[in-house]
Design an enzyme around this catalytic site. Sequence first.
Site, PDB file in Angstrom:
ATOM      1  CD  GLU A   1      -0.583  -0.556 -23.074  1.00 48.71           C
ATOM      2  OE1 GLU A   1      -1.164  -0.142 -24.110  1.00 48.71           O
ATOM      3  OE2 GLU A   1      -0.633   0.013 -21.978  1.00 48.71           O
TER       4      GLU A   1
ATOM      5  CG  ASP B   1      -3.929   1.149 -21.619  1.00 50.79           C
ATOM      6  OD1 ASP B   1      -3.824   1.340 -22.841  1.00 50.79           O
ATOM      7  OD2 ASP B   1      -2.965   1.233 -20.824  1.00 50.79           O
ATOM      8  CB  ILE B   2      -1.404  -2.885 -18.786  1.00 55.92           C
ATOM      9  CG1 ILE B   2      -2.095  -4.151 -19.330  1.00 55.92           C
ATOM     10  CG2 ILE B   2      -0.538  -3.222 -17.572  1.00 55.92           C
ATOM     11  CD1 ILE B   2      -1.144  -5.235 -19.809  1.00 55.92           C
TER      12      ILE B   2
ATOM     13  CG  ASN C   1       7.648  -3.875 -22.241  1.00 57.46           C
ATOM     14  OD1 ASN C   1       7.605  -5.063 -21.969  1.00 57.46           O
ATOM     15  ND2 ASN C   1       6.902  -3.338 -23.193  1.00 57.46           N
TER      16      ASN C   1
ATOM     17  CG  ASP D   1       5.802 -10.650 -24.846  1.00 54.34           C
ATOM     18  OD1 ASP D   1       5.403  -9.483 -25.015  1.00 54.34           O
ATOM     19  OD2 ASP D   1       6.479 -11.267 -25.685  1.00 54.34           O
TER      20      ASP D   1
END
Length: 318
Positions: free
Chosen positions: A237, A194-195, A202, A211
């Site tokens: 993500e 997971d980022i 964002n 993106d």
Amino acid sequence: MNQNKPSYEELEQEIASLKNKIKLDKAFLEILFDAIPSPIFYKDNKGIYINCNDAFSQKILGIKKADIEGKSLYDFPELIPIEDAKIYEKKDSELLASKQDQFYSTNVKCSDGEIKHFNFYKAIFKSDENEALGIIGIMMDITEQKEKEKELKKLAFNDPLTNLFNRRHFIESSKNIIALSKRESNEVSILILDIDDFKLINDRHGHENGDNVIIFITKKLKEICRESDLIARWGGEEFVILLPNTNQKGALKVASQIKEVISSHPISMAHGSSIKTTVSIGVSQIQNEDNNFEPALQKADQALYKAKKGGKNKIVTV
Ligand code: GH3
Ligand code: MG
Ligand code: MG
């Protein structure tokens, strides 16, 4: 003298009018034949072309009708490769023997050099004595339809942003890998990644740059993972990777490589600057008694939760 009997002149007139009608009908059929956009051809029962429409002569072979009539499939080796001619000849023989309509689809190289996909509908025409005199074939170009089908299939199996497998495809493909690994007593591990603080990316740089970060991570995952590993975009993500022939120790190695590569590479943003990001990873090995990846993924997910709690940019294993 019989009053009703037509005179010689009247008969001649009648014949002339019938001939004219036949001529007009023939001309009409010819125009109709050529106006049909689908290629049509007919051959006698020896495989000699009797006639074809403009679509066949122009779009398929790219030569004049007169140069097709009287020839066989083998007379155009530069236009119809011998291997293809053999396949069509076999199909024609089967059709003539079966006396049933025939349908198949195949790729055809057209006169403009493009390979198109055609449905072939073929039927025989018979004499009054039911003898097969020849065959008629109609070709329907279904290239566009095929492309759309391919596109839809891709959408059903792949995530449109990253082109990675989606969750559904991952679940399907993992079944076979796990079953095979079990049979061969091979170890399989799973990673969930997971980022970190992706929402911030964002918020600060915009969704489009967000993106791009997802695309960057996809690229790195593909570079690091083996061809046989199954990488999926699990959600926004989040990524899940199934690693066949890999135990927990091996999976940890892969995870740490991913973590290092991602955290050390700057990612270009659309406005010219660049940022760095990190990921957290949960690792777990699929147990012998498990028939699918779910128990292991649950454990990996708990490990990921611990990694986040523990300050992110971390790998946790269970
Ligand atoms: P954490 O470190 O705890 O994982 O925090 P986070 O900010 O990464 O996680 P959170 O779940 O709060 O936010 C994930 C965000 O990812 C929210 C959502 O708007 C965004 N997101 C999901 N899918 C996409 C996508 O396809 N593109 C972009 N740009 N953003 C996405
Ligand atoms: Mg998340
Ligand atoms: Mg996150």
